[in-house]
Motif scaffolding. Structure first.
Motif, PDB file in Angstrom:
ATOM      1  N   PHE A   1      -5.789  14.170  -3.342  1.00  0.00           N
ATOM      2  CA  PHE A   1      -5.435  12.854  -3.859  1.00  0.00           C
ATOM      3  C   PHE A   1      -4.742  12.033  -2.779  1.00  0.00           C
ATOM      4  CE2 PHE A   1      -2.657  10.107  -6.617  1.00  0.00           C
ATOM      5  CZ  PHE A   1      -3.679   9.382  -7.171  1.00  0.00           C
ATOM      6  N   GLU A   2      -3.883  12.696  -2.028  1.00  0.00           N
ATOM      7  CA  GLU A   2      -3.176  11.990  -0.969  1.00  0.00           C
ATOM      8  C   GLU A   2      -4.160  11.476   0.082  1.00  0.00           C
ATOM      9  OE1 GLU A   2       0.144  14.071   0.634  1.00  0.00           O
ATOM     10  OE2 GLU A   2       0.889  12.239   1.613  1.00  0.00           O
TER      11      GLU A   2
ATOM     12  N   PHE B   1       1.098  11.315  -9.973  1.00  0.00           N
ATOM     13  CA  PHE B   1       0.084  12.370  -9.996  1.00  0.00           C
ATOM     14  C   PHE B   1       0.765  13.733 -10.074  1.00  0.00           C
ATOM     15  CE2 PHE B   1      -2.917  15.261  -7.856  1.00  0.00           C
ATOM     16  CZ  PHE B   1      -4.081  14.957  -8.526  1.00  0.00           C
TER      17      PHE B   1
ATOM     18  N   VAL C   1      -8.886  11.782 -10.201  1.00  0.00           N
ATOM     19  CA  VAL C   1      -7.824  11.878 -11.206  1.00  0.00           C
ATOM     20  C   VAL C   1      -8.414  12.356 -12.534  1.00  0.00           C
ATOM     21  CG1 VAL C   1      -6.157  10.581 -12.560  1.00  0.00           C
ATOM     22  CG2 VAL C   1      -6.416  10.083 -10.150  1.00  0.00           C
TER      23      VAL C   1
ATOM     24  N   MET D   1     -11.194   7.750  -6.164  1.00  0.00           N
ATOM     25  CA  MET D   1      -9.843   8.121  -6.540  1.00  0.00           C
ATOM     26  C   MET D   1      -9.752   8.320  -8.056  1.00  0.00           C
ATOM     27  SD  MET D   1      -6.696   6.266  -4.728  1.00  0.00           S
ATOM     28  CE  MET D   1      -6.496   4.908  -5.847  1.00  0.00           C
ATOM     29  N   SER D   2     -10.322   7.385  -8.803  1.00  0.00           N
ATOM     30  CA  SER D   2     -10.209   7.551 -10.263  1.00  0.00           C
ATOM     31  C   SER D   2     -11.030   8.738 -10.736  1.00  0.00           C
ATOM     32  CB  SER D   2     -10.620   6.307 -11.048  1.00  0.00           C
ATOM     33  OG  SER D   2     -11.102   5.315 -10.264  1.00  0.00           O
TER      34      SER D   2
ATOM     35  N   MET E   1       1.394   9.050  -5.878  1.00  0.00           N
ATOM     36  CA  MET E   1       1.615  10.462  -5.588  1.00  0.00           C
ATOM     37  C   MET E   1       2.649  11.038  -6.535  1.00  0.00           C
ATOM     38  SD  MET E   1      -0.564  11.157  -3.387  1.00  0.00           S
ATOM     39  CE  MET E   1      -0.141  12.888  -3.299  1.00  0.00           C
TER      40      MET E   1
ATOM     41  N   PHE F   1      -5.014  19.832  -5.058  1.00  0.00           N
ATOM     42  CA  PHE F   1      -5.528  18.541  -5.524  1.00  0.00           C
ATOM     43  C   PHE F   1      -4.592  17.401  -5.145  1.00  0.00           C
ATOM     44  CE2 PHE F   1      -8.184  21.267  -8.173  1.00  0.00           C
ATOM     45  CZ  PHE F   1      -9.412  20.674  -7.907  1.00  0.00           C
ATOM     46  N   LYS F   2      -3.305  17.737  -5.042  1.00  0.00           N
ATOM     47  CA  LYS F   2      -2.376  16.712  -4.598  1.00  0.00           C
ATOM     48  C   LYS F   2      -2.731  16.278  -3.177  1.00  0.00           C
ATOM     49  CE  LYS F   2       2.419  16.173  -4.267  1.00  0.00           C
ATOM     50  NZ  LYS F   2       3.734  16.798  -4.342  1.00  0.00           N
TER      51      LYS F   2
ATOM     52  N   ASN G   1      -8.079  -0.836   2.558  1.00  0.00           N
ATOM     53  CA  ASN G   1      -7.414  -2.069   2.158  1.00  0.00           C
ATOM     54  C   ASN G   1      -6.894  -2.834   3.365  1.00  0.00           C
ATOM     55  OD1 ASN G   1      -7.049  -2.974  -0.642  1.00  0.00           O
ATOM     56  ND2 ASN G   1      -6.515  -0.842  -0.977  1.00  0.00           N
TER      57      ASN G   1
ATOM     58  N   TYR H   1     -11.765   3.451  -4.369  1.00  0.00           N
ATOM     59  CA  TYR H   1     -11.035   3.343  -5.640  1.00  0.00           C
ATOM     60  C   TYR H   1     -11.751   4.158  -6.718  1.00  0.00           C
ATOM     61  CZ  TYR H   1      -8.659   1.024  -9.538  1.00  0.00           C
ATOM     62  OH  TYR H   1      -7.933   0.747 -10.655  1.00  0.00           O
TER      63      TYR H   1
ATOM     64  N   GLN I   1       0.829  -1.201   0.000  1.00  0.00           N
ATOM     65  CA  GLN I   1       0.000   0.000   0.000  1.00  0.00           C
ATOM     66  C   GLN I   1       0.867   1.256   0.000  1.00  0.00           C
ATOM     67  OE1 GLN I   1      -3.360   0.332  -0.177  1.00  0.00           O
ATOM     68  NE2 GLN I   1      -3.533  -1.867  -0.481  1.00  0.00           N
TER      69      GLN I   1
ATOM     70  N   TYR J   1      -7.760   4.922   0.993  1.00  0.00           N
ATOM     71  CA  TYR J   1      -7.708   3.662   0.242  1.00  0.00           C
ATOM     72  C   TYR J   1      -6.850   2.651   0.988  1.00  0.00           C
ATOM     73  CZ  TYR J   1      -7.165   0.619  -3.844  1.00  0.00           C
ATOM     74  OH  TYR J   1      -7.176  -0.441  -4.699  1.00  0.00           O
ATOM     75  N   ARG J   2      -5.741   3.142   1.505  1.00  0.00           N
ATOM     76  CA  ARG J   2      -4.858   2.242   2.243  1.00  0.00           C
ATOM     77  C   ARG J   2      -5.561   1.717   3.485  1.00  0.00           C
ATOM     78  NH1 ARG J   2      -0.602   5.376   4.388  1.00  0.00           N
ATOM     79  NH2 ARG J   2      -1.941   5.476   6.209  1.00  0.00           N
TER      80      ARG J   2
ATOM     81  N   ASN K   1      -5.788   8.513  -1.198  1.00  0.00           N
ATOM     82  CA  ASN K   1      -4.818   7.419  -1.140  1.00  0.00           C
ATOM     83  C   ASN K   1      -4.735   6.823   0.254  1.00  0.00           C
ATOM     84  OD1 ASN K   1      -3.007   6.521  -3.415  1.00  0.00           O
ATOM     85  ND2 ASN K   1      -3.132   8.707  -3.808  1.00  0.00           N
ATOM     86  N   ASP K   2      -4.724   7.710   1.240  1.00  0.00           N
ATOM     87  CA  ASP K   2      -4.644   7.217   2.617  1.00  0.00           C
ATOM     88  C   ASP K   2      -5.910   6.459   2.994  1.00  0.00           C
ATOM     89  OD1 ASP K   2      -2.122   8.149   2.989  1.00  0.00           O
ATOM     90  OD2 ASP K   2      -2.757  10.091   3.790  1.00  0.00           O
TER      91      ASP K   2
END
Lengths: 696, 584
Positions: free
Chosen positions: B222-223, A218, B199, B195-196, A215, B218-219, B233, B192, A207, B229-230, B226-227
């Motif tokens: 996005f981060e 992106f 993007v 996230m897409s 990142m 936006f970064k 998961n 997910y 992960q 998502y982690r 991502n977190d």
């Protein structure tokens, strides 16, 4: 019409450069990597320990027999010198050793012993001496030897003992059995936690790696130049960032660790086998080459079948999607039958491809299974010979059967792992390729301004998107702070291009653009773009609330947001929405009209309070009610700001301080509305033809 | 539950012999598999007792033969049962797709494309699992565990009883984990998806992102995704990571019980060492049915849920051929289209899209329609072709109510060029021949010429065989329109409908196309929807629509000389036409 749906390779062969690169992302997670190694060790050892413990249970507890080596101290010394590990039990000066140890002796030594031993022939069981055991032994009237510690009793006699008596005589064995039971339990628990934490830590690493790659990718992608980004289909970039990175994660969680685990178990098994019996171990090893050959054949076949299946599947999916979206065409031409017929053909092809893949799997697995059984049979056959000549014990033989099974189990799904590996290779390659693209606007400047005046100057600017196809030719003009300049011209004259040059979405090839007399390249991109805000023709709104779309992460208070909206007259329609500023915009903001979207984008610009605005006026038809508001909003927006207008409405143009007329990339007329009308040139004609009927 | 299975019944019945043979093989090898430990036991006991070599050899040979038989049997049941389930998947998917094609348009508005796609893909996969692996796991589990249990109890009942006690826990673990894993998995999918979307949005709005220097904003977003998502998961890993180890743990515990109980029995002289080795092997065989039982429950649950979703679609009645299923009236060869007080209100709308419209499109004439977006003109066309279902007796063709005409017959009257050209990803030729594959080459050439496609085709490397990218992406808007014009002409329809179909074509080409069309379509009915007055000049009669009402009706000359919407538009456009000519 083969593969334009899915032109990207789905699988790719092993590539060490890609693997290395993937692994470089684990550098920051040394603790996790260490945890993975420890857990891997624990679980492998625990799994290997189980068959070893079961071997010990059989050999040391369940099937125990001793033979006498007599009382010749010379002979006993010879034995203990030659086999220092062997335990010699002495009962009343007679020595006993384990039968399985005896079997290891050379024929000559065995013969020598047999000739020495005259009294206590045959197999014995040895138990410790206490009141209970003495009493029982006496009851059965067995031939025995004993001293104060131990007693030896003939094995055949022991078999006639009653259950309760055996419990007392063999109490040591019961104790040992329980001890091994505890060890086994520890191994089972260790395997449970070892495997769990191994999965957990690899998943976490995967992960983290995935996040780092995402990142990085992106960040890289959004900083690429528009030149690059407009060439790339958005869908493809999205795939790179999402599913392609996902394959790398699968590679981590499903392949790397599984491979290492399987490999260490297999090596461990071989090791244990060789330790238990060199010859049997070699027999087991001999079965590896054919298995490897079969595996590699199956791998290739599986890959081909998988590719074919994926290809047809994507074709089928595309066909379904297309004919659902195009259903009205199908219906209006009443071609249902024809469409269904073709669908059935593809559908049938898919089934054939699916069956093809199934046949590979259906052949491979039973064959591997058969190999496993064959190995067991060969080991049993060979082992029986060894057992008879005393080279292996029964416990070893049983352990072998289990170990061989363990050895083969990772091979069952090895071809699936290879497929994952290959798709990760393909995904990794695409991701890294994108990551290696270097097409950003060089952000070399570092100047920032405390107070932006807003003077803009274009000096002999030449620009082309493609080499030698000049879109702007030798453009020069300047705008005084706070003034508005309107650019007019026919479609394709290069108006919109000018709006992209000032914030450096594209860099010009010749000439110079100055902001407050400083070349724009000398500013940092961030600073430059914060002074200038373009308002685009087609307004792009992000999914989220109205407030979020105005604020765009500035962190403004609700009052400030409302204030910005009020200035451009957007507040009026927002107040009418059910959730007002918290109204969530749907995909593509379809719940707003074109005019409302315009107003929202004005509010966004006001909220960001730039010194300069570039406005590409919307040509799309707006209902008359909103049109009025847009006009008012526009005026508010332009107040006290240097403005570059790409104008379509006469009223807007007339308010400009200077009008520039562009034609085929050249600046052909320049002046106020009245100047240009008197000139009776292009502007005059444009005015007459295009704007007259708009009404003034 | 049984109700849902109704759909599968005929499909299962069709492959009954595949299932019978497959299950026979399965049961046979189940039995044969339990023979292997018997061989091992006999071999071990023989080794321990006499070591009789000939006896050993015969055991080993039989064991190998059995193993070979098992390998073949394994292939065979897969061959038959997977063969059946793949075929059922194919047939059910074909049936579903066939149904899609005859669903009323409303069903497509109610069910987004993604949903319909999911039913034809993911849900089909679940059905395949239901008709394949679930049946195998169930039968295999049942027979295998029965045989193994019988064997174990024959070997040593008291040991067997103690050993199998923890095994049902495995089944419960799988059922327990199954539903929870499903939920957490769904959550992952959701993030997910987010996230897409993010993007995609950022890339689509990249100009705004860059212009407003929002890269970092936006970064950060996005981060955060991502977190999330982690985290999602890892919450799945928490379950999933325990899943298999836990099953192995229970297997280990049963093994431990076997060693203690079996060991005691051997120490007590009530069991042989060979029996212990056989029991070890049996225990391993029992594990799979227990896992299988859990999976079966999950697979059946999932399969039935999917079947339910598929049934929901299959239960939507087909588009009615005629209103209320009445017998179809023979369709008149030719005739006028009469609109008789035609009104239509979309469900949920508070205002009618068409309000009491009455007029006639005479057979053999060209009828022009002008109107703004939302004026009701598209609704009118949809009602004529019964894409939308009109009320009875509101639209008549040749004096027959169109709702009594067979829908396919009615639609075959039309050649339709839609506003938004939709092409299939196939060659240009196949797109043109979509509705009439039997068109002769001469006619095809003629049509290409009329549609003004000839110069375009010369530009394409493969000419008419050039593949159109997905949704026609490789063609320009004008080219797509012209291909779809050719497609409509290919059927040589009684009524040709141009729904603003020349908007992306420049005026010069438009003029050419219209001229050629007039020649070709002499004596046939044409309906021309356009916003260009110049286009409408060729019409015999023009209807002007506004807000669902027919506000003007007459010949182009009449309307030009009349004060009103048409004349206004005409005036504006004649000015801009001058501009065009100036620019040339």
């Amino acid at each position: 019409m083969s593969d334009f749906f899915d032109s990207d390779e789905i699988v790719k062969n092993y590539d060490s450069a890609i693997i290395k690169r993937i692994f470089s992302y684990t550098k920051n997670h040394k603790v996790l990597l260490l945890l993975i190694v420890i857990c891997l060790l624990i679980s492998t050892i625990a799994e290997l320990a189980m068959p070893i413990i079961s071997q010990k249970i059989i050999d040391d507890v369940l099937i125990v027999s001793y033979v006498s080596v007599g009382n010749n101290s010379m002979l006993v010394k010879e034995i203990s010198d030659e086999f220092p590990k062997i335990k010699l039990l002495s009962i009343h000066d007679t020595y006993f050793i384990r039968k399985k140890d005896f079997m290891l002796f050379s024929n000559a030594l065995q013969k020598k012993i047999e000739s020495e031993v005259t009294v206590f022939k045959g197999e014995y069981y040895i138990a410790s001496v206490n009141q209970d055991s003495l009493k029982i032994v006496k009851n059965y009237n067995a031939e025995l030897i004993l001293d104060s510690n131990l007693l030896a009793i003939q094995l055949d006699k022991l078999k006639t003992f009653s259950k309760s008596d055996l419990k007392i005589i063999r109490s040591n064995d019961y104790k040992k059995l329980n001890l091994y039971g505890v060890l086994f339990f520890i191994a089972v628990c260790a395997a449970l936690f070892g495997t769990f934490f191994q999965t957990w830590s690899t998943s976490l690493t995967g992960q983290y790696v995935m996040k780092s790659i995402r990142m990085q990718l992106f960040d890289k992608t959004i900083h690429q130049s528009l030149n690059f980004l407009t060439r790339q289909p958005v869908g493809r970039l999205v795939t790179r960032l999402t599913s392609d990175v996902e394959t790398i994660n699968e590679f981590f969680t499903d392949v790397v660790v599984a491979f290492i685990k399987d490999l260490s178990v297999m090596i461990g098994v071989i090791n244990v086998l060789i330790n238990m019996s060199l010859r049997l171990g070699l027999v087991a090893i001999l079965s590896i080459p054919p298995v490897l050959i079969i595996t590699s054949i199956a791998r290739k076949k599986a890959r081909d079948a998988f590719r074919k299946q994926r290809k047809i599947l994507s074709k089928l999916n595309a066909y379904i999607a297309e004919h659902i979206s195009g259903i009205s065409i199908v219906k209006i031409f009443s071609r249902q039958n024809h469409v269904v017929k073709i669908f059935k053909e593809i559908n049938h092809d898919l089934m054939k491809a699916n069956l093809g893949e199934m046949y590979v799997m259906a052949t491979f697995r039973p064959v591997i299974e058969f190999f496993s059984t064959t190995s067991i049979a060969v080991i049993l056959w060979y082992g029986s010979g060894l057992y008879k000549s005393g080279f292996v014990s029964l416990g070893t033989l049983v352990a072998f059967v289990n170990l061989v099974r363990m050895f083969y189990s990772p091979l069952q799904d090895i071809s699936e792992k290879f497929t994952i590996l290959q798709s990760a290779m393909a995904g990794g390659e695409r991701v890294f390729k994108l990551l290696d693209v270097q097409e950003n606007i060089p952000d070399t400047g570092n100047k920032t301004l405390q107070n932006v005046q807003g003077k803009i100057e274009f000096k002999n600017v030449w620009f082309s998107y493609k080499e030698n196809e000049w879109v702007l030719k030798d453009i020069s003009f300047s705008v005084q702070p706070g003034h508005a300049v309107a650019i007019v011209g026919y479609t394709g004259a290069g108006k919109t291009t000018i709006t992209s040059l000032l914030p450096r979405f594209w860099d010009i090839q010749k000439g110079e653009i100055l902001l407050d007399d400083i070349p724009i390249r000398e500013f940092s991109l961030k600073a430059l773009r914060s002074y200038i805000r373009p308002v685009m023709q087609d307004v792009f709104l992000f999914s989220g609330t109205i407030a979020e779309n105005i604020d765009l992460g500035l962190g403004l208070s609700r009052e400030k947001i409302v204030e910005a909206a009020t200035i451009v007259h957007a507040d009026e329609f927002i107040q009418k929405l059910p959730q007002k500023y918290d109204t969530v915009l749907g995909e593509g903001a379809s719940n707003l009209s074109a005019g409302q979207r315009q107003l929202l984008s004005f509010a966004r610009v006001v909220a960001h309070n730039p010194e300069i605005i570039i406005l590409d006026e919307a040509t799309s038809s707006i209902d008359s009610e909103t049109e009025h508001l847009v006009q008012l909003g526009l005026e508010a927006l332009m107040e006290n700001r240097t403005t570059i207008l790409i104008a379509h409405r006469l009223s807007t143009i007339q308010h400009a301080d200077v009008i520039l007329v562009l034609s085929e990339g050249r600046l052909i007329e320049k002046g106020t509305h009245n100047d240009l009308i008197q000139l009776k040139g292009v502007y005059y004609n444009l005015y007459k033809l295009q704007f007259q009927n708009q009404g003034i | 539950m049984w109700k849902e299975l109704r759909t599968l019944k005929p499909l299962l019945a069709k492959h009954w012999w595949r299932y019978t043979l497959g299950l026979l093989f399965l049961i046979t090898i189940d039995y044969a598999q339990t023979e292997i430990p018997q061989f091992i036991k006999r071999i071990v006991d023989t080794i321990l007792a006499s070591g009789d070599e000939t006896l050993l050899q015969s055991y080993l040979i039989f064991m190998l033969l059995t193993a070979a038989g098992i390998a073949i049997g394994r292939f065979m049941w897969r061959f038959f049962i997977h063969g059946a389930s793949r075929r059922i998947e194919r047939d059910l998917r074909a049936r579903l797709f066939e149904h899609y094609m005859v669903l009323p348009m409303k069903a497509f508005q109610d069910n987004p494309t993604g949903e319909l796609m999911a039913r034809a893909t993911n849900d089909m996969q679940a059905i395949r699992m239901l008709t394949g692996m679930a049946i195998v796991a169930f039968i295999d589990g049942f027979f295998m565990s029965t045989i193994v249990l019988v064997r174990m109890f024959t070997e040593n009942p008291s040991v067997a009883l103690r050993v199998i006690l923890p095994l049902p826990i495995v089944t419960f673990i799988i059922i327990f984990f199954g539903s929870r894993i499903g939920k957490r998995f769904k959550k992952i999918q959701e993030i997910y998806g987010r996230m897409s979307t993010l993007v995609q949005e950022v890339l689509q709005g990249i100009r705004v992102v860059k212009a407003f220097v929002k890269e970092d904003f936006f970064k950060n977003r996005f981060e955060k995704e991502n977190d999330a998502y982690r985290t999602a998961n890892m919450s799945l890993v928490l379950l999933f990571g325990f899943f298999f180890p836990l099953i192995n743990f229970i297997a280990g515990i049963t093994m431990l019980i076997l060693f203690i109980a079996g060991g005691n029995a051997i120490l007590e002289n009530s069991m042989s060492a060979g029996t212990l080795t056989a029991m070890i092997a049996y225990l391993e065989m029992l594990l799979w049915p227990m896992i299988g039982a859990g999976f079966t429950v999950n697979t059946i649950q999932r399969g039935l849920a999917s079947l339910k979703r598929i049934n929901e679609i299959l239960q939507i009645p087909q588009e009615e051929k005629t209103r209320n299923g009445a017998g179809a009236v023979t369709i008149p060869q030719r005739g006028n289209f009469v609109f008789n007080n035609l009104s239509f209100t979309y469900p949920g709308a508070n205002k009618p899209a068409l309000d009491s419209v009455t007029f006639t499109i005479s057979c053999g004439t060209t009828f022009g329609i002008l109107g703004r977006i939302g004026s009701g003109k598209s609704t009118l066309l949809k009602l004529m072709t019964r894409i939308l279902e009109p009320e009875q007796n509101q639209i008549l063709y040749g004096n027959v109510d169109i709702t009594t005409i067979d829908i396919d017959q009615l639609r075959k009257l039309f050649g339709y060029v839609p506003q938004e050209s939709f092409l299939f990803s196939d060659s240009i030729k196949n797109n043109i021949l979509f509705a009439n594959p039997d068109l002769s080459d001469d006619e095809l050439q003629n049509i290409i010429q009329i549609a003004g496609l000839e110069p375009d085709l010369a530009l394409f490397p493969q000419g008419i065989d050039t593949i159109v990218g997905e949704k026609g992406l490789t063609l320009s808007g004008g080219q797509k329109q012209r291909v779809s014009i050719a497609r409509a002409l290919a059927v040589n329809p009684e009524i040709l409908v141009f729904d603003d179909a020349l908007s992306a074509v420049d005026t010069e080409t438009e003029e050419k196309i219209l001229k050629a069309l007039c020649m070709l379509r002499k004596g046939k009915t044409n309906i021309l929807v356009s916003n260009r007055v110049s286009t409408l000049q060729i019409a015999d009669c023009i209807g002007v629509f506004s807000n669902g009402e027919l506000i003007q009706l007459g010949t182009p000359e009449e309307l030009l000389n009349q004060e009103g919407f048409f004349a206004e538009i005409a005036h504006m456009q004649s000015l801009s036409k001058e501009k065009d000519s100036y620019y040339e």
